[in-house]
Design a protein around this motif. Structure first.
Motif, PDB file in Angstrom:
ATOM      1  N   UNK A  53     -14.782  56.475 -69.983  1.00 40.02           N
ATOM      2  CA  UNK A  53     -14.016  55.741 -68.974  1.00 40.02           C
ATOM      3  C   UNK A  53     -14.296  54.237 -68.998  1.00 40.02           C
ATOM      4  N   UNK A  54     -13.214  53.445 -68.850  1.00 40.72           N
ATOM      5  CA  UNK A  54     -13.267  51.988 -68.990  1.00 40.72           C
ATOM      6  C   UNK A  54     -12.549  51.320 -67.831  1.00 40.72           C
ATOM      7  N   UNK A  55     -13.071  50.183 -67.375  1.00 40.66           N
ATOM      8  CA  UNK A  55     -12.421  49.403 -66.331  1.00 40.66           C
ATOM      9  C   UNK A  55     -12.597  47.920 -66.588  1.00 40.66           C
ATOM     10  N   UNK A  56     -12.193  47.099 -65.606  1.00 38.46           N
ATOM     11  CA  UNK A  56     -12.265  45.647 -65.737  1.00 38.46           C
ATOM     12  C   UNK A  56     -12.958  45.062 -64.512  1.00 38.46           C
ATOM     13  N   UNK A  57     -13.913  44.146 -64.746  1.00 39.05           N
ATOM     14  CA  UNK A  57     -14.526  43.394 -63.656  1.00 39.05           C
ATOM     15  C   UNK A  57     -13.543  42.319 -63.216  1.00 39.05           C
ATOM     16  N   UNK A 107     -20.244  56.114 -76.422  1.00 38.80           N
ATOM     17  CA  UNK A 107     -18.952  55.470 -76.160  1.00 38.80           C
ATOM     18  C   UNK A 107     -17.917  55.903 -77.184  1.00 38.80           C
ATOM     19  N   UNK A 108     -18.242  55.759 -78.473  1.00 38.84           N
ATOM     20  CA  UNK A 108     -17.347  56.161 -79.560  1.00 38.84           C
ATOM     21  C   UNK A 108     -17.956  57.363 -80.264  1.00 38.84           C
ATOM     22  N   UNK A 109     -17.149  58.398 -80.456  1.00 41.05           N
ATOM     23  CA  UNK A 109     -17.617  59.665 -81.023  1.00 41.05           C
ATOM     24  C   UNK A 109     -18.861  60.157 -80.281  1.00 41.05           C
ATOM     25  N   UNK A 110     -18.661  60.649 -79.056  1.00 39.80           N
ATOM     26  CA  UNK A 110     -19.808  61.104 -78.267  1.00 39.80           C
ATOM     27  C   UNK A 110     -20.449  62.397 -78.762  1.00 39.80           C
ATOM     28  N   UNK A 111     -19.892  62.974 -79.819  1.00 28.80           N
ATOM     29  CA  UNK A 111     -20.473  64.197 -80.369  1.00 28.80           C
ATOM     30  C   UNK A 111     -21.790  63.890 -81.059  1.00 28.80           C
ATOM     31  N   UNK A 145     -20.437  50.983 -60.285  1.00 35.62           N
ATOM     32  CA  UNK A 145     -19.533  51.426 -61.345  1.00 35.62           C
ATOM     33  C   UNK A 145     -20.101  52.652 -62.053  1.00 35.62           C
ATOM     34  N   UNK A 146     -21.398  52.616 -62.319  1.00 37.67           N
ATOM     35  CA  UNK A 146     -22.049  53.763 -62.960  1.00 37.67           C
ATOM     36  C   UNK A 146     -21.900  55.021 -62.112  1.00 37.67           C
ATOM     37  N   UNK A 147     -22.057  54.870 -60.802  1.00 37.83           N
ATOM     38  CA  UNK A 147     -21.960  56.026 -59.912  1.00 37.83           C
ATOM     39  C   UNK A 147     -20.560  56.623 -59.903  1.00 37.83           C
ATOM     40  N   UNK A 148     -19.553  55.809 -60.247  1.00 39.36           N
ATOM     41  CA  UNK A 148     -18.173  56.299 -60.305  1.00 39.36           C
ATOM     42  C   UNK A 148     -17.856  56.975 -61.640  1.00 39.36           C
ATOM     43  N   UNK A 149     -18.804  56.940 -62.574  1.00 38.44           N
ATOM     44  CA  UNK A 149     -18.619  57.638 -63.843  1.00 38.44           C
ATOM     45  C   UNK A 149     -18.100  56.782 -64.981  1.00 38.44           C
ATOM     46  N   UNK A 150     -18.064  55.463 -64.803  1.00 42.79           N
ATOM     47  CA  UNK A 150     -17.568  54.584 -65.863  1.00 42.79           C
ATOM     48  C   UNK A 150     -18.725  54.119 -66.754  1.00 42.79           C
TER      49      UNK A 150
END
Length: 423
Positions: A238-242, A55-59, A340-345
């Motif tokens: 990627x981030x969204x809201x329920x 999520x943060x610093x994916x390297x 949601x996972x399937x959409x890439x979030x």
């Protein structure tokens, strides 16, 4: 957030222990499907294993466990966390300190705090966010573990037959290894050097014998909530809201939409926010969510499921929740998380916690006095980690989706729980 496992003080063959730890860690790989790694102390008795959700610093510099090498021995740590003030922590507490591997990860900071300040409560109180952390100090062969104030991040601990101490994000990891295990309490730290489990989070609002008298300051409450939402827009994924269409999630979505561009560390500030809802075809919640999304101008995703599909999911859902409680509320969240996972979030925000803080359940109307009303809100908030928060964490994490809950922000709790219950 991710999945953590620590086994400290193991006996027997180190190579066999390593294979055991890897097998056990795999049981919670759904929490961190992006990568995994393991630390083994030089004496072969102590292991930390990590299943990573990037999520943060994916390297690779954000890979855990982290280790600081010193002449006296290693300091190794791992966190299931989102530390929203990690940049401020570095400036205030670690000026001039270079992070291990030059990592930009929020999880890199606690180990350096430990190196500088020792296993002091200052470490945990400095962190604004959610975390479950284990630190092993090879120099002293001691360890400490801590969990965030409300228990957003799950953590369990136990002892095996030979006295080794185990920690894990999920109970299923400890089930066949420990003779006894239990929930690690929120807002607490355990130190092996003292053998004591002690509370580090001690806000005045937790004292049920102290009934607040501060008048409701609506502008202050509003700004505190805005701050809570904006800081949770921090993401390199990627981030969204329920969006259920109810007041709580609608407020979260509204603030996120209005303040997305001012969040300096948001994943995408140039496109509309994505919102998600699910229900049985024709459900009134879906209609309400659709209307809220239209008014806010979000990119809205609406999904449906049948009663049969909900029933079909029960066995898997109980496995992931590790409980028979909260099933009714968890079914739609579980099914939606897969979509949601399937959409890439990878990250979603939700409205959990508001009803407990503000007495939103109908039975609160029958409170015999303002004082009893306030005491009941404390009781509900203190137990959230067993009920709603556990469900809101484990159902999405079945598919590697990280939930965030702005209403349970530490500063917002301080503001809202300090209001005179008469107001």
């Amino acid at each position: 957030m991710c999945g953590i496992l620590a086994a400290l003080g193991l006996t027997g063959d180190p190579e066999k222990n390593r294979r055991l730890i890897l097998r056990c860690s795999k049981l919670q790989r759904h929490r961190g499907p992006d990568a995994n790694s393991i630390y083994q102390s030089k004496d072969g008795k102590n292991f930390l294993a990590f299943e990573r959700l990037q999520i943060i610093d994916p390297s690779d510099s954000g890979r855990q466990p982290f280790t600081i090498e010193t002449p006296e021995g290693d300091i190794t740590w791992q966190l299931n966390s989102e530390i929203y003030n990690h940049e401020d922590v570095q400036q205030q507490y670690l000026p001039g300190v270079s992070m291990v591997r030059d990592s930009k990860s929020d999880s890199a900071k606690p180990g350096h705090l430990y190196e500088k300040y020792g296993d002091d409560d200052k470490i945990w109180n400095a962190l604004d966010g959610t975390f479950a952390c284990v630190i092993y100090d090879e120099r002293t062969q001691q360890f400490c573990a801590a969990r965030d104030p409300i228990g957003i991040c799950p953590m369990y601990w136990g002892k095996d037959a030979n006295g080794a101490t185990w920690f894990a994000s999920e109970m299923k990891v400890l089930q066949h290894q420990c003779v006894s295990f239990e929930i690690f309490p929120p807002g607490h730290c355990y130190r092996s050097r003292t053998g004591k489990l002690e509370r580090y989070f001690k806000p005045d609002w937790l004292m049920s014998d102290q009934i607040p008298s501060q008048p409701a300051d609506l502008p202050a409450i509003k700004q505190s909530f805005i701050n809570a939402v904006v800081k949770r827009l921090m993401s390199d994924a990627p981030l969204g809201v329920l969006l259920s269409g109810g007041l709580d999630s609608s407020l979260v979505a509204s603030v996120a939409v209005r303040h997305l561009k001012e969040a300096k560390n948001a994943f995408d500030r140039t496109h509309p926010l994505h919102t998600f809802s699910i229900g049985i075809q024709g459900a009134p919640d879906l209609l309400a969510a659709r209307e809220v999304a239209h008014q806010l101008g979000t990119t809205h995703h609406e999904f449906h499921f049948t009663v049969e599909e909900g029933i079909d999911a029960l066995y898997d859902l109980v496995y992931h929740l590790e409980s028979y409680e909260q099933i009714r509320a968890a079914v739609p969240m579980y099914l939606l998380s897969r979509k949601i996972k399937a959409l890439g979030f990878k990250v979603v925000m939700s409205g959990e916690g508001a009803d407990e803080i503000f007495g939103g359940y109908l039975y609160f109307h029958k409170a015999p006095s303002p004082a009893e009303f306030h005491r009941e809100t404390i009781r509900k908030v203190e137990r959230l980690h067993v009920w709603d928060v556990a469900r809101a964490n484990k159902a999405p994490f079945a598919f590697g989706i990280e939930p965030r809950v702005p209403f349970l922000d530490k500063a917002f709790l301080q503001t809202s729980m300090s209001i005179d219950p008469q107001d």
